[in-house]
Design a protein around this motif. Structure first.
Motif, mmCIF file in Angstrom:
data_model
loop_
_atom_site.group_PDB
_atom_site.id
_atom_site.type_symbol
_atom_site.label_atom_id
_atom_site.label_comp_id
_atom_site.label_asym_id
_atom_site.label_seq_id
_atom_site.Cartn_x
_atom_site.Cartn_y
_atom_site.Cartn_z
ATOM 1 N N ASP A 51 10.155 -4.922 -9.964
ATOM 2 C CA ASP A 51 9.508 -4.121 -9.107
ATOM 3 C C ASP A 51 7.581 -4.472 -8.978
ATOM 4 O OD1 ASP A 51 11.970 -2.323 -9.379
ATOM 5 O OD2 ASP A 51 11.383 -0.940 -10.519
ATOM 6 N N SER A 52 7.742 -3.851 -7.874
ATOM 7 C CA SER A 52 5.976 -3.993 -8.535
ATOM 8 C C SER A 52 5.779 -3.242 -8.287
ATOM 9 C CB SER A 52 5.218 -4.317 -6.752
ATOM 10 O OG SER A 52 5.765 -3.092 -6.306
ATOM 11 N N ALA A 53 4.367 -3.641 -9.329
ATOM 12 C CA ALA A 53 2.749 -2.335 -9.027
ATOM 13 C C ALA A 53 3.152 -1.456 -8.461
ATOM 14 C CB ALA A 53 1.732 -2.992 -9.874
ATOM 15 N N THR A 54 3.421 0.235 -9.084
ATOM 16 C CA THR A 54 3.390 1.588 -8.934
ATOM 17 C C THR A 54 2.123 1.750 -8.219
ATOM 18 O OG1 THR A 54 4.887 2.060 -10.766
ATOM 19 C CG2 THR A 54 3.828 4.036 -9.738
ATOM 20 N N MET A 55 1.746 2.084 -7.190
ATOM 21 C CA MET A 55 0.894 2.439 -6.288
ATOM 22 C C MET A 55 1.164 4.261 -6.667
ATOM 23 S SD MET A 55 1.077 0.889 -3.031
ATOM 24 C CE MET A 55 3.367 0.387 -3.165
ATOM 25 N N THR A 56 -0.295 4.895 -7.142
ATOM 26 C CA THR A 56 -0.454 5.777 -6.400
ATOM 27 C C THR A 56 -1.517 6.517 -5.590
ATOM 28 O OG1 THR A 56 -2.246 6.565 -8.359
ATOM 29 C CG2 THR A 56 0.378 5.960 -9.844
ATOM 30 N N VAL A 57 -1.048 7.925 -4.883
ATOM 31 C CA VAL A 57 -2.556 8.388 -4.341
ATOM 32 C C VAL A 57 -1.792 9.853 -4.416
ATOM 33 C CG1 VAL A 57 -2.388 9.532 -1.365
ATOM 34 C CG2 VAL A 57 -1.349 7.356 -2.422
ATOM 35 N N ALA A 58 -3.436 10.190 -4.782
ATOM 36 C CA ALA A 58 -3.626 11.819 -5.153
ATOM 37 C C ALA A 58 -3.459 12.498 -3.696
ATOM 38 C CB ALA A 58 -5.242 11.642 -5.382
ATOM 39 N N SER A 59 -3.352 13.879 -4.716
ATOM 40 C CA SER A 59 -3.181 15.123 -3.202
ATOM 41 C C SER A 59 -3.714 15.091 -2.233
ATOM 42 C CB SER A 59 -2.625 16.273 -4.267
ATOM 43 O OG SER A 59 -2.346 17.087 -3.158
ATOM 44 N N GLY A 60 -3.743 15.239 -1.552
ATOM 45 C CA GLY A 60 -4.634 15.639 0.089
ATOM 46 C C GLY A 60 -5.370 14.010 0.250
ATOM 47 N N SER A 108 4.328 5.297 -5.371
ATOM 48 C CA SER A 108 5.656 4.224 -4.684
ATOM 49 C C SER A 108 4.829 2.821 -4.759
ATOM 50 C CB SER A 108 4.835 4.303 -2.834
ATOM 51 O OG SER A 108 5.197 3.844 -2.472
ATOM 52 N N TRP A 109 6.005 2.208 -4.656
ATOM 53 C CA TRP A 109 6.817 0.446 -4.626
ATOM 54 C C TRP A 109 7.683 -0.296 -4.459
ATOM 55 C CZ3 TRP A 109 8.067 5.077 -8.152
ATOM 56 C CH2 TRP A 109 9.484 4.370 -8.973
ATOM 57 N N TRP A 110 7.941 -1.503 -4.835
ATOM 58 C CA TRP A 110 8.425 -1.506 -3.974
ATOM 59 C C TRP A 110 9.515 -2.987 -5.028
ATOM 60 C CZ3 TRP A 110 9.845 -2.254 1.130
ATOM 61 C CH2 TRP A 110 8.541 -1.118 1.767
ATOM 62 N N ALA A 158 0.857 -1.581 0.020
ATOM 63 C CA ALA A 158 -0.054 -0.187 -0.158
ATOM 64 C C ALA A 158 0.389 0.998 -0.237
ATOM 65 C CB ALA A 158 -1.032 -0.436 1.034
ATOM 66 N N ALA A 159 0.155 2.568 -0.608
ATOM 67 C CA ALA A 159 1.070 4.069 -0.753
ATOM 68 C C ALA A 159 0.312 4.604 0.431
ATOM 69 C CB ALA A 159 1.446 3.794 -1.817
ATOM 70 N N GLY A 160 1.057 5.509 0.834
ATOM 71 C CA GLY A 160 0.551 7.113 1.296
ATOM 72 C C GLY A 160 1.248 7.892 1.190
ATOM 73 N N GLN A 161 1.169 9.117 1.615
ATOM 74 C CA GLN A 161 1.644 10.386 2.038
ATOM 75 C C GLN A 161 1.869 10.576 3.259
ATOM 76 O OE1 GLN A 161 0.494 13.727 -0.242
ATOM 77 N NE2 GLN A 161 -1.183 12.839 -0.950
ATOM 78 N N TYR A 162 3.131 11.194 3.770
ATOM 79 C CA TYR A 162 3.754 12.450 4.472
ATOM 80 C C TYR A 162 2.870 13.444 5.583
ATOM 81 C CZ TYR A 162 7.330 8.806 5.984
ATOM 82 O OH TYR A 162 7.853 7.605 6.707
ATOM 83 N N ALA A 163 2.748 13.960 6.233
ATOM 84 C CA ALA A 163 2.782 15.676 6.302
ATOM 85 C C ALA A 163 4.196 16.008 7.975
ATOM 86 C CB ALA A 163 1.563 15.086 7.335
ATOM 87 N N PRO A 164 3.715 17.323 7.912
ATOM 88 C CA PRO A 164 3.154 18.516 7.755
ATOM 89 C C PRO A 164 3.837 18.438 5.908
ATOM 90 C CG PRO A 164 4.768 19.073 8.843
ATOM 91 C CD PRO A 164 5.075 17.577 8.963
ATOM 92 N N ASP A 165 4.443 17.987 5.288
ATOM 93 C CA ASP A 165 4.977 18.466 3.173
ATOM 94 C C ASP A 165 3.671 18.657 2.995
ATOM 95 O OD1 ASP A 165 7.969 18.277 3.544
ATOM 96 O OD2 ASP A 165 7.136 16.195 3.846
#
Length: 263
Positions: free
Chosen positions: A173-182, A161-163, A147-154
């Motif tokens: 490489d694993s499948a590329t994961m995407t997480v939208a802004s916010g 993200s991928w492995w 799974a993938a996610g974002q950090y804050a407070p950036d």
């Protein structure tokens, strides 16, 4: 009569069930040692011993070391990384850019999962272990959840993200994961890779990869397993049905014949 006939079936189902493949991974569920309390999270560092079976590495020599940890089920992940600080800068906190009510549980039910900063150009965070008991020439199946996610407070920004996975000298490489802004963390995704063993012992490595640099992206890992798909387990020969089950089935058969004859 139908109920009596079905009464013998559970014994057959148990006797004929397929055996499970043996998992060659040590602690594929990322269960930490007792220094990290049950259902809590804990930070990891290079060559840490808190995660049995795994060696913690940071392959970019930038002074930051490894940045990530293990999280227990039932914890809000925006809080879990709140103590992950930049080396030498204790005034900067780095944690997930999701509400405190956002929870992630392990995909495999182990109660734990791994989470790391996957900004590979800065950190090169990785975990690895030597897998023993391989048969050269056999084909092996490597499975895990990501799974993938974002950090804050950036600032909010879309991330990928991928492995990157090594087994010996093989790299996939694993499948590329995407997480939208916010957006919060993504859902778990199952991944399966195959490789052919070249020796009886080989190094398995997972390195977090992602974009953009400084974002930073965030990678989660759960439920790692490695099985020999060239030699599936052999099912044992079913033994005789239990006497009770035989008696029920035989009695039902006699009842049926009697009804047919009398009819």
């Amino acid at each position: 009569m139908p109920a009596l006939a079905l009464a013998a079936l559970p014994s057959l189902a148990v006797a004929l069930s397929a055996p499970a493949y043996a998992n060659l991974i040590n602690n594929g569920g990322f269960v930490p040692d007792s220094s990290i309390g049950a259902n809590k999270s804990g930070l990891l560092s290079v060559n840490d011993t808190k995660l049995p079976g795994w060696t913690i590495k940071a392959y970019n020599n930038n002074g930051y070391g490894f940045w990530g940890g293990v999280v227990g089920d039932g914890n809000a992940i925006s809080v879990d990384l709140d103590e992950a600080l930049w080396a030498g800068n204790t005034g900067v906190r780095h944690y997930m850019n999701v509400p405190n009510t956002t929870y992630v549980n392990s995909a495999d039910g182990s109660g734990w999962f791994l989470n790391i900063d996957s900004d590979h150009q800065t950190f090169g965070d990785a975990i690895e272990q030597t897998v023993n008991g391989l048969t050269p020439g056999d084909t092996y199946s490597l499975s895990f959840y990501q799974a993938a996610g974002q950090y804050a407070p950036d600032p909010d920004q879309a991330i990928t993200s991928w492995w990157r996975v090594w087994v010996g000298s093989d790299l996939v490489d694993s499948a590329t994961m995407t997480v939208a802004s916010g957006a919060p963390v993504s859902a778990w995704q199952p991944q399966t890779m195959t490789f052919t063993a070249t020796s009886s012992s080989q190094l398995l490595r997972f390195m977090g990869m992602g974009t953009p640099t400084g974002g930073p992206p965030f990678a989660l890992l759960s439920g790692v397993s490695l099985t020999d798909s060239s030699n599936p387990p052999v099912a044992s020969t079913p033994g005789p049905l239990p006497l009770v089950g035989l008696g029920v089935a035989f009695g039902a058969s006699r009842t049926l014949r009697r009804r047919i004859k009398l009819g």
